[in-house]
Design a protein around this motif. Structure first.
Motif, PDB file in Angstrom:
ATOM      1  N   ASP A 249       0.854  -1.181   0.000  1.00 42.26           N
ATOM      2  CA  ASP A 249       0.000   0.000   0.000  1.00 42.26           C
ATOM      3  C   ASP A 249       0.893   1.234   0.000  1.00 42.26           C
ATOM      4  O   ASP A 249       2.069   1.160  -0.372  1.00 42.26           O
ATOM      5  N   THR A 250       0.376   2.372   0.404  1.00 38.43           N
ATOM      6  CA  THR A 250       1.136   3.617   0.287  1.00 38.43           C
ATOM      7  C   THR A 250       2.080   3.876   1.461  1.00 38.43           C
ATOM      8  O   THR A 250       2.860   4.826   1.435  1.00 38.43           O
ATOM      9  N   ILE A 251       2.008   3.029   2.499  1.00 36.37           N
ATOM     10  CA  ILE A 251       2.891   3.208   3.661  1.00 36.37           C
ATOM     11  C   ILE A 251       4.151   2.380   3.441  1.00 36.37           C
ATOM     12  O   ILE A 251       4.085   1.188   3.175  1.00 36.37           O
ATOM     13  N   GLY A 252       5.291   2.998   3.558  1.00 43.78           N
ATOM     14  CA  GLY A 252       6.556   2.291   3.352  1.00 43.78           C
ATOM     15  C   GLY A 252       6.932   1.432   4.547  1.00 43.78           C
ATOM     16  O   GLY A 252       6.161   1.224   5.467  1.00 43.78           O
ATOM     17  N   GLY A 253       8.174   0.943   4.516  1.00 43.13           N
ATOM     18  CA  GLY A 253       8.670   0.098   5.610  1.00 43.13           C
ATOM     19  C   GLY A 253       9.557  -1.021   5.115  1.00 43.13           C
ATOM     20  O   GLY A 253      10.391  -1.541   5.857  1.00 43.13           O
ATOM     21  N   LEU A 254       9.388  -1.412   3.852  1.00 37.34           N
ATOM     22  CA  LEU A 254      10.217  -2.471   3.280  1.00 37.34           C
ATOM     23  C   LEU A 254      11.631  -1.947   3.057  1.00 37.34           C
ATOM     24  O   LEU A 254      11.827  -0.851   2.534  1.00 37.34           O
ATOM     25  N   GLN A 255      12.612  -2.744   3.478  1.00 34.24           N
ATOM     26  CA  GLN A 255      14.011  -2.417   3.237  1.00 34.24           C
ATOM     27  C   GLN A 255      14.736  -3.645   2.703  1.00 34.24           C
ATOM     28  O   GLN A 255      14.399  -4.772   3.076  1.00 34.24           O
ATOM     29  N   PRO A 266      10.567   2.356  -1.477  1.00 34.88           N
ATOM     30  CA  PRO A 266       9.310   3.099  -1.363  1.00 34.88           C
ATOM     31  C   PRO A 266       8.222   2.514  -2.257  1.00 34.88           C
ATOM     32  O   PRO A 266       8.509   2.036  -3.359  1.00 34.88           O
ATOM     33  N   PRO A 267       6.976   2.530  -1.787  1.00 37.35           N
ATOM     34  CA  PRO A 267       5.877   2.010  -2.604  1.00 37.35           C
ATOM     35  C   PRO A 267       5.594   2.907  -3.803  1.00 37.35           C
ATOM     36  O   PRO A 267       5.737   4.134  -3.722  1.00 37.35           O
ATOM     37  N   VAL A 268       5.205   2.295  -4.904  1.00 40.92           N
ATOM     38  CA  VAL A 268       4.777   3.014  -6.108  1.00 40.92           C
ATOM     39  C   VAL A 268       3.407   2.461  -6.481  1.00 40.92           C
ATOM     40  O   VAL A 268       3.258   1.256  -6.718  1.00 40.92           O
ATOM     41  N   ARG A 269       2.416   3.309  -6.501  1.00 40.08           N
ATOM     42  CA  ARG A 269       1.041   2.856  -6.765  1.00 40.08           C
ATOM     43  C   ARG A 269       0.951   2.127  -8.097  1.00 40.08           C
ATOM     44  O   ARG A 269       1.440   2.605  -9.130  1.00 40.08           O
ATOM     45  N   GLY A 301       0.091   3.700  10.709  1.00 43.43           N
ATOM     46  CA  GLY A 301      -0.441   2.470  10.143  1.00 43.43           C
ATOM     47  C   GLY A 301      -1.951   2.411  10.251  1.00 43.43           C
ATOM     48  O   GLY A 301      -2.589   3.375  10.638  1.00 43.43           O
ATOM     49  N   PRO A 302      -2.514   1.274   9.879  1.00 41.43           N
ATOM     50  CA  PRO A 302      -1.803   0.039   9.550  1.00 41.43           C
ATOM     51  C   PRO A 302      -1.199   0.047   8.143  1.00 41.43           C
ATOM     52  O   PRO A 302      -1.671   0.764   7.266  1.00 41.43           O
ATOM     53  N   ARG A 303      -0.127  -0.748   7.968  1.00 40.24           N
ATOM     54  CA  ARG A 303       0.439  -0.984   6.646  1.00 40.24           C
ATOM     55  C   ARG A 303      -0.129  -2.309   6.140  1.00 40.24           C
ATOM     56  O   ARG A 303      -0.158  -3.304   6.864  1.00 40.24           O
ATOM     57  N   ILE A 304      -0.567  -2.302   4.880  1.00 38.82           N
ATOM     58  CA  ILE A 304      -1.121  -3.511   4.257  1.00 38.82           C
ATOM     59  C   ILE A 304      -0.213  -3.903   3.098  1.00 38.82           C
ATOM     60  O   ILE A 304       0.189  -3.058   2.296  1.00 38.82           O
TER      61      ILE A 304
END
Length: 369
Positions: A249-255, A266-269, A301-304
Protein backbone atom coordinates in the motif's frame (compact mmCIF):
# COMPACT_ATOMS: atom_id res chain seq x y z
CA UNK A 1 5.93 -8.76 31.14
CA UNK A 2 5.31 -12.07 32.94
CA UNK A 3 7.95 -12.77 35.62
CA UNK A 4 8.36 -15.38 38.35
CA UNK A 5 8.70 -14.57 42.05
CA UNK A 6 12.48 -14.57 41.67
CA UNK A 7 12.27 -12.00 38.87
CA UNK A 8 12.93 -14.36 35.94
CA UNK A 9 11.13 -13.48 32.71
CA UNK A 10 8.68 -16.22 31.67
CA UNK A 11 8.82 -16.07 27.88
CA UNK A 12 6.71 -19.17 27.29
CA UNK A 13 3.93 -18.04 29.63
CA UNK A 14 3.68 -14.56 28.11
CA UNK A 15 3.71 -16.01 24.62
CA UNK A 16 1.02 -18.53 25.56
CA UNK A 17 -1.22 -15.84 27.05
CA UNK A 18 -0.92 -13.75 23.90
CA UNK A 19 -1.56 -16.76 21.68
CA UNK A 20 -4.67 -17.77 23.60
CA UNK A 21 -6.35 -14.43 22.90
CA UNK A 22 -6.31 -15.32 19.16
CA UNK A 23 -6.62 -11.58 18.59
CA UNK A 24 -3.17 -11.06 17.07
CA UNK A 25 -1.05 -7.93 17.31
CA UNK A 26 -4.07 -5.82 16.40
CA UNK A 27 -5.69 -7.07 19.59
CA UNK A 28 -2.85 -5.52 21.61
CA UNK A 29 -3.25 -2.20 19.80
CA UNK A 30 -7.02 -2.26 20.28
CA UNK A 31 -6.42 -2.83 24.01
CA UNK A 32 -4.56 0.48 24.09
CA UNK A 33 -1.11 -0.77 25.13
CA UNK A 34 1.68 1.84 25.36
CA UNK A 35 4.52 -0.69 25.69
CA UNK A 36 5.03 -3.82 23.60
CA UNK A 37 5.25 -7.25 25.28
CA UNK A 38 8.80 -8.44 25.94
CA UNK A 39 8.67 -11.31 23.44
CA UNK A 40 8.26 -8.77 20.62
CA UNK A 41 11.49 -7.00 21.59
CA UNK A 42 14.36 -7.78 19.22
CA UNK A 43 18.00 -7.85 20.31
CA UNK A 44 20.04 -4.74 19.50
CA UNK A 45 22.07 -6.56 16.85
CA UNK A 46 18.86 -7.30 14.91
CA UNK A 47 17.66 -3.72 15.09
CA UNK A 48 21.04 -2.16 14.38
CA UNK A 49 21.83 -1.00 10.89
CA UNK A 50 25.13 -1.91 9.22
CA UNK A 51 27.94 0.59 9.71
CA UNK A 52 27.76 1.95 6.16
CA UNK A 53 24.07 2.79 6.36
CA UNK A 54 23.13 6.35 5.55
CA UNK A 55 19.93 7.49 7.22
CA UNK A 56 16.91 7.68 4.91
CA UNK A 57 18.77 6.26 1.91
CA UNK A 58 16.30 5.45 -0.84
CA UNK A 59 17.43 2.80 -3.27
CA UNK A 60 16.60 3.38 -6.90
CA UNK A 61 15.37 -0.10 -7.62
CA UNK A 62 15.48 -1.13 -11.27
CA UNK A 63 12.03 -0.47 -12.72
CA UNK A 64 11.13 -2.72 -15.63
CA UNK A 65 8.32 -1.71 -17.97
CA UNK A 66 6.49 -4.77 -19.31
CA UNK A 67 4.68 -2.77 -21.99
CA UNK A 68 4.93 -4.69 -25.27
CA UNK A 69 6.73 -7.70 -23.78
CA UNK A 70 4.16 -10.12 -25.22
CA UNK A 71 4.71 -8.88 -28.77
CA UNK A 72 8.19 -10.40 -28.85
CA UNK A 73 10.97 -9.08 -31.04
CA UNK A 74 13.40 -6.37 -29.93
CA UNK A 75 11.13 -5.14 -27.12
CA UNK A 76 11.01 -8.55 -25.46
CA UNK A 77 14.78 -8.97 -25.76
CA UNK A 78 15.18 -5.60 -24.09
CA UNK A 79 12.99 -6.62 -21.14
CA UNK A 80 14.76 -9.99 -20.81
CA UNK A 81 18.12 -8.24 -20.62
CA UNK A 82 16.81 -5.82 -17.98
CA UNK A 83 15.53 -8.76 -15.91
CA UNK A 84 18.84 -10.61 -16.29
CA UNK A 85 20.74 -7.62 -14.92
CA UNK A 86 18.26 -6.80 -12.16
CA UNK A 87 17.96 -10.41 -10.96
CA UNK A 88 21.72 -10.86 -11.03
CA UNK A 89 22.75 -7.60 -9.38
CA UNK A 90 19.85 -6.53 -7.18
CA UNK A 91 17.67 -9.59 -6.63
CA UNK A 92 14.74 -7.15 -6.46
CA UNK A 93 13.06 -5.12 -9.16
CA UNK A 94 9.88 -3.13 -9.67
CA UNK A 95 7.46 -4.04 -12.47
CA UNK A 96 5.10 -1.53 -14.11
CA UNK A 97 2.57 -2.01 -16.93
CA UNK A 98 2.36 -5.64 -15.88
CA UNK A 99 -1.27 -6.12 -16.86
CA UNK A 100 -2.78 -6.66 -13.41
CA UNK A 101 -5.72 -4.20 -13.29
CA UNK A 102 -5.38 -1.47 -10.71
CA UNK A 103 -8.94 -1.99 -9.49
CA UNK A 104 -8.13 -5.62 -8.65
CA UNK A 105 -5.00 -4.56 -6.74
CA UNK A 106 -6.89 -1.89 -4.81
CA UNK A 107 -9.76 -4.27 -4.05
CA UNK A 108 -7.30 -6.87 -2.72
CA UNK A 109 -5.62 -4.40 -0.38
CA UNK A 110 -9.01 -3.24 0.89
CA UNK A 111 -10.15 -6.85 1.40
CA UNK A 112 -7.05 -7.66 3.46
CA UNK A 113 -7.70 -4.61 5.65
CA UNK A 114 -11.36 -5.63 5.99
CA UNK A 115 -10.42 -9.18 7.09
CA UNK A 116 -7.97 -8.04 9.74
CA UNK A 117 -10.25 -5.32 11.09
CA UNK A 118 -13.32 -7.50 11.52
CA UNK A 119 -14.33 -8.63 15.04
CA UNK A 120 -11.94 -11.04 16.76
CA UNK A 121 -14.74 -13.58 17.08
CA UNK A 122 -14.74 -13.97 13.30
CA UNK A 123 -10.97 -14.14 12.82
CA UNK A 124 -10.22 -16.48 15.72
CA UNK A 125 -12.00 -19.34 13.94
CA UNK A 126 -9.02 -19.46 11.59
CA UNK A 127 -6.30 -18.82 14.18
CA UNK A 128 -3.68 -21.56 13.96
CA UNK A 129 0.04 -22.30 13.94
CA UNK A 130 -0.48 -25.57 12.08
CA UNK A 131 1.68 -25.37 8.94
CA UNK A 132 -0.45 -28.02 7.21
CA UNK A 133 -3.57 -25.82 7.42
CA UNK A 134 -3.94 -24.17 4.03
CA UNK A 135 -5.96 -21.17 5.20
CA UNK A 136 -5.03 -19.74 8.57
CA UNK A 137 -4.70 -16.54 10.56
CA UNK A 138 -1.89 -15.94 13.03
CA UNK A 139 0.68 -13.44 14.22
CA UNK A 140 3.98 -14.88 13.06
CA UNK A 141 4.92 -16.16 16.48
CA UNK A 142 8.52 -17.35 16.95
CA UNK A 143 9.31 -20.97 16.11
CA UNK A 144 11.61 -21.46 19.06
CA UNK A 145 11.65 -20.28 22.68
CA UNK A 146 13.26 -16.89 23.22
CA UNK A 147 13.24 -15.98 19.53
CA UNK A 148 11.53 -12.63 18.98
CA UNK A 149 8.05 -12.24 17.51
CA UNK A 150 7.36 -9.72 14.75
CA UNK A 151 4.82 -6.90 14.87
CA UNK A 152 2.35 -8.13 12.28
CA UNK A 153 -0.71 -10.28 11.69
CA UNK A 154 -1.08 -12.52 8.67
CA UNK A 155 -3.79 -14.38 6.77
CA UNK A 156 -2.27 -17.14 4.63
CA UNK A 157 -3.96 -18.93 1.74
CA UNK A 158 -2.02 -21.81 0.15
CA UNK A 159 -2.83 -22.95 -3.38
CA UNK A 160 -1.36 -26.38 -4.22
CA UNK A 161 -0.97 -26.73 -7.98
CA UNK A 162 -2.94 -23.48 -8.34
CA UNK A 163 -5.91 -24.98 -6.47
CA UNK A 164 -7.66 -24.12 -3.21
CA UNK A 165 -11.27 -24.82 -2.24
CA UNK A 166 -12.97 -21.40 -2.45
CA UNK A 167 -15.12 -22.30 0.57
CA UNK A 168 -11.95 -22.38 2.69
CA UNK A 169 -11.22 -18.72 1.98
CA UNK A 170 -12.90 -16.27 4.41
CA UNK A 171 -16.05 -14.83 2.89
CA UNK A 172 -14.96 -11.30 3.78
CA UNK A 173 -12.15 -11.49 1.19
CA UNK A 174 -13.00 -14.57 -0.89
CA UNK A 175 -13.89 -12.85 -4.16
CA UNK A 176 -10.86 -10.56 -4.05
CA UNK A 177 -8.42 -13.36 -3.20
CA UNK A 178 -9.68 -15.52 -6.07
CA UNK A 179 -9.42 -12.67 -8.59
CA UNK A 180 -6.00 -11.61 -7.39
CA UNK A 181 -4.57 -15.13 -7.46
CA UNK A 182 -5.77 -15.56 -11.04
CA UNK A 183 -3.75 -12.46 -11.93
CA UNK A 184 -0.73 -13.78 -10.02
CA UNK A 185 -0.89 -17.06 -11.93
CA UNK A 186 -0.91 -15.14 -15.21
CA UNK A 187 2.06 -13.09 -13.98
CA UNK A 188 3.81 -16.30 -12.94
CA UNK A 189 3.57 -17.67 -16.46
CA UNK A 190 5.01 -14.48 -17.95
CA UNK A 191 7.78 -14.32 -15.35
CA UNK A 192 8.67 -17.99 -15.87
CA UNK A 193 9.19 -17.35 -19.57
CA UNK A 194 11.21 -14.17 -19.09
CA UNK A 195 13.40 -15.63 -16.34
CA UNK A 196 14.04 -18.73 -18.46
CA UNK A 197 15.11 -16.59 -21.37
CA UNK A 198 17.27 -14.46 -19.07
CA UNK A 199 19.14 -17.65 -18.14
CA UNK A 200 19.68 -18.44 -21.81
CA UNK A 201 17.16 -21.30 -21.75
CA UNK A 202 14.07 -22.04 -23.81
CA UNK A 203 11.13 -19.92 -22.67
CA UNK A 204 9.24 -22.95 -21.33
CA UNK A 205 12.07 -24.34 -19.19
CA UNK A 206 10.99 -23.13 -15.74
CA UNK A 207 7.36 -23.98 -16.45
CA UNK A 208 8.34 -27.48 -17.53
CA UNK A 209 10.03 -28.25 -14.20
CA UNK A 210 6.97 -26.87 -12.32
CA UNK A 211 9.12 -25.01 -9.80
CA UNK A 212 6.53 -22.23 -9.40
CA UNK A 213 3.28 -24.14 -9.85
CA UNK A 214 1.97 -23.51 -6.30
CA UNK A 215 1.28 -20.23 -4.52
CA UNK A 216 1.12 -19.10 -0.91
CA UNK A 217 -0.67 -15.79 -0.58
CA UNK A 218 0.37 -13.87 2.53
CA UNK A 219 -2.10 -11.11 3.41
CA UNK A 220 -0.12 -8.96 5.82
CA UNK A 221 -1.34 -6.40 8.33
CA UNK A 222 1.22 -4.31 10.24
CA UNK A 223 -0.59 -2.38 13.00
CA UNK A 224 0.64 0.94 14.34
CA UNK A 225 3.39 0.26 16.92
CA UNK A 226 3.82 2.21 20.18
CA UNK A 227 7.54 1.35 20.40
CA UNK A 228 8.72 0.79 16.81
CA UNK A 229 12.38 1.23 17.76
CA UNK A 230 12.26 -2.02 19.79
CA UNK A 231 10.79 -4.45 17.27
CA UNK A 232 10.42 -5.28 13.58
CA UNK A 233 7.44 -5.86 11.33
CA UNK A 234 9.34 -8.67 9.63
CA UNK A 235 12.80 -9.80 10.69
CA UNK A 236 15.76 -9.97 8.29
CA UNK A 237 15.44 -12.96 5.95
CA UNK A 238 15.63 -14.12 2.37
CA UNK A 239 12.65 -15.93 0.84
CA UNK A 240 12.54 -19.74 0.75
CA UNK A 241 10.81 -19.58 -2.63
CA UNK A 242 11.64 -19.47 -6.31
CA UNK A 243 9.98 -16.10 -6.81
CA UNK A 244 7.92 -13.62 -4.79
CA UNK A 245 5.62 -10.92 -6.16
CA UNK A 246 4.75 -8.22 -3.65
CA UNK A 247 2.08 -5.54 -3.64
CA UNK A 248 2.40 -2.70 -1.09
CA UNK A 249 0.00 0.00 0.00
CA UNK A 250 1.14 3.62 0.29
CA UNK A 251 2.89 3.21 3.66
CA UNK A 252 6.56 2.29 3.35
CA UNK A 253 8.67 0.10 5.61
CA UNK A 254 10.22 -2.47 3.28
CA UNK A 255 14.01 -2.42 3.24
CA UNK A 256 16.56 -4.53 1.37
CA UNK A 257 20.17 -5.16 2.27
CA UNK A 258 22.34 -3.85 -0.55
CA UNK A 259 26.11 -3.27 -0.31
CA UNK A 260 25.83 -3.69 3.46
CA UNK A 261 23.26 -0.91 3.69
CA UNK A 262 19.61 -1.08 4.68
CA UNK A 263 17.84 0.94 2.04
CA UNK A 264 14.16 1.84 1.69
CA UNK A 265 12.00 0.43 -1.08
CA UNK A 266 9.31 3.10 -1.36
CA UNK A 267 5.88 2.01 -2.60
CA UNK A 268 4.78 3.01 -6.11
CA UNK A 269 1.04 2.86 -6.76
CA UNK A 270 0.12 0.17 -9.27
CA UNK A 271 3.59 -1.41 -9.32
CA UNK A 272 4.56 -4.91 -8.25
CA UNK A 273 7.89 -5.80 -6.68
CA UNK A 274 9.55 -9.03 -7.79
CA UNK A 275 12.22 -10.65 -5.70
CA UNK A 276 14.28 -13.71 -6.39
CA UNK A 277 14.01 -16.47 -3.79
CA UNK A 278 16.74 -18.74 -2.43
CA UNK A 279 15.62 -21.66 -4.58
CA UNK A 280 15.89 -19.63 -7.78
CA UNK A 281 19.41 -18.59 -6.78
CA UNK A 282 20.30 -22.27 -6.37
CA UNK A 283 18.90 -23.57 -9.66
CA UNK A 284 20.36 -20.58 -11.52
CA UNK A 285 23.74 -21.42 -9.96
CA UNK A 286 24.06 -17.88 -8.59
CA UNK A 287 23.25 -16.18 -11.90
CA UNK A 288 20.28 -14.71 -10.00
CA UNK A 289 20.60 -13.67 -6.35
CA UNK A 290 18.28 -13.85 -3.37
CA UNK A 291 18.57 -10.75 -1.19
CA UNK A 292 17.90 -10.32 2.52
CA UNK A 293 15.14 -7.88 3.37
CA UNK A 294 12.99 -6.79 6.32
CA UNK A 295 10.01 -4.60 7.24
CA UNK A 296 10.26 -1.90 9.89
CA UNK A 297 7.65 -1.47 12.61
CA UNK A 298 6.26 2.04 12.46
CA UNK A 299 4.40 4.63 14.55
CA UNK A 300 1.84 4.98 11.74
CA UNK A 301 -0.44 2.47 10.14
CA UNK A 302 -1.80 0.04 9.55
CA UNK A 303 0.44 -0.98 6.65
CA UNK A 304 -1.12 -3.51 4.26
CA UNK A 305 0.82 -5.68 1.83
CA UNK A 306 0.21 -8.88 -0.11
CA UNK A 307 3.04 -11.25 -0.96
CA UNK A 308 2.59 -14.11 -3.40
CA UNK A 309 5.23 -16.80 -2.84
CA UNK A 310 5.76 -19.24 -5.71
CA UNK A 311 6.80 -22.78 -4.81
CA UNK A 312 6.88 -26.16 -6.62
CA UNK A 313 3.94 -28.27 -7.66
CA UNK A 314 3.22 -31.28 -5.45
CA UNK A 315 4.80 -33.52 -8.09
CA UNK A 316 7.92 -31.40 -8.48
CA UNK A 317 8.24 -30.98 -4.73
CA UNK A 318 8.82 -34.73 -4.42
CA UNK A 319 11.80 -34.60 -6.81
CA UNK A 320 15.26 -33.20 -6.09
CA UNK A 321 16.25 -29.72 -7.24
CA UNK A 322 19.79 -28.68 -8.18
CA UNK A 323 21.51 -26.17 -10.48
CA UNK A 324 20.05 -26.47 -13.99
CA UNK A 325 22.32 -28.74 -16.02
CA UNK A 326 21.90 -26.71 -19.21
CA UNK A 327 23.64 -23.70 -17.69
CA UNK A 328 26.55 -25.66 -16.17
CA UNK A 329 29.96 -26.18 -17.75
CA UNK A 330 33.56 -26.92 -16.81
CA UNK A 331 34.03 -23.19 -16.23
CA UNK A 332 30.69 -22.92 -14.39
CA UNK A 333 30.39 -26.05 -12.20
CA UNK A 334 27.45 -26.68 -9.86
CA UNK A 335 27.72 -24.60 -6.70
CA UNK A 336 24.95 -26.44 -4.81
CA UNK A 337 24.07 -30.05 -4.07
CA UNK A 338 20.78 -31.73 -4.84
CA UNK A 339 18.02 -31.33 -2.27
CA UNK A 340 14.29 -31.79 -1.78
CA UNK A 341 12.07 -28.75 -1.37
CA UNK A 342 10.82 -29.93 2.03
CA UNK A 343 14.41 -30.52 3.16
CA UNK A 344 15.27 -26.91 2.38
CA UNK A 345 12.23 -25.51 4.20
CA UNK A 346 12.77 -27.77 7.22
CA UNK A 347 16.38 -26.69 7.66
CA UNK A 348 15.34 -23.04 7.53
CA UNK A 349 12.62 -23.54 10.13
CA UNK A 350 14.71 -25.53 12.62
CA UNK A 351 17.37 -22.83 12.71
CA UNK A 352 14.89 -20.06 13.51
CA UNK A 353 16.50 -16.66 13.91
CA UNK A 354 19.99 -18.19 13.97
CA UNK A 355 19.96 -18.18 10.17
CA UNK A 356 18.62 -15.64 7.68
CA UNK A 357 19.32 -17.87 4.67
CA UNK A 358 19.81 -21.62 4.26
CA UNK A 359 21.86 -21.17 1.08
CA UNK A 360 25.26 -21.84 2.72
CA UNK A 361 24.04 -25.18 4.09
CA UNK A 362 23.39 -26.49 0.56
CA UNK A 363 26.47 -25.00 -1.05
CA UNK A 364 29.15 -27.41 -2.25
CA UNK A 365 32.47 -26.90 -0.52
CA UNK A 366 35.23 -27.02 -3.12
CA UNK A 367 38.89 -27.55 -2.25
CA UNK A 368 41.11 -25.34 -4.35
CA UNK A 369 44.20 -27.02 -5.88
Amino acid sequence: MVVTSNGKYEWAKEMKEFDETKAGVKGLVDAGISKIPQFFVHPPESLATPSKTTKNVQLELPTIDFEGVQTGGARRKEVVEEIRKAAGIWGFFRIVNHGVPLHIMDAMLEAVKRFHEQPVEEKKLLYSADSSQRVKFNSNGPLREYDSACWRDILTCVFHDDQLDPEAIPLTCRKEVQEYVKCMIQMREIMAELLSEALGLSSDHLSSIECMKSEALACLYYPICPEPEKTLGTDKHSDTTFLTLLMQDTIGGLQILHDDQWVDVPPVRGALIANIGDLMQIISNDKFISVEHRVLAQPVGPRISVACFFTPSLRAGAKPFAPIKEILSVENPALYREFLFREYCQYYKTKGQDVTSALPHFRIERILP
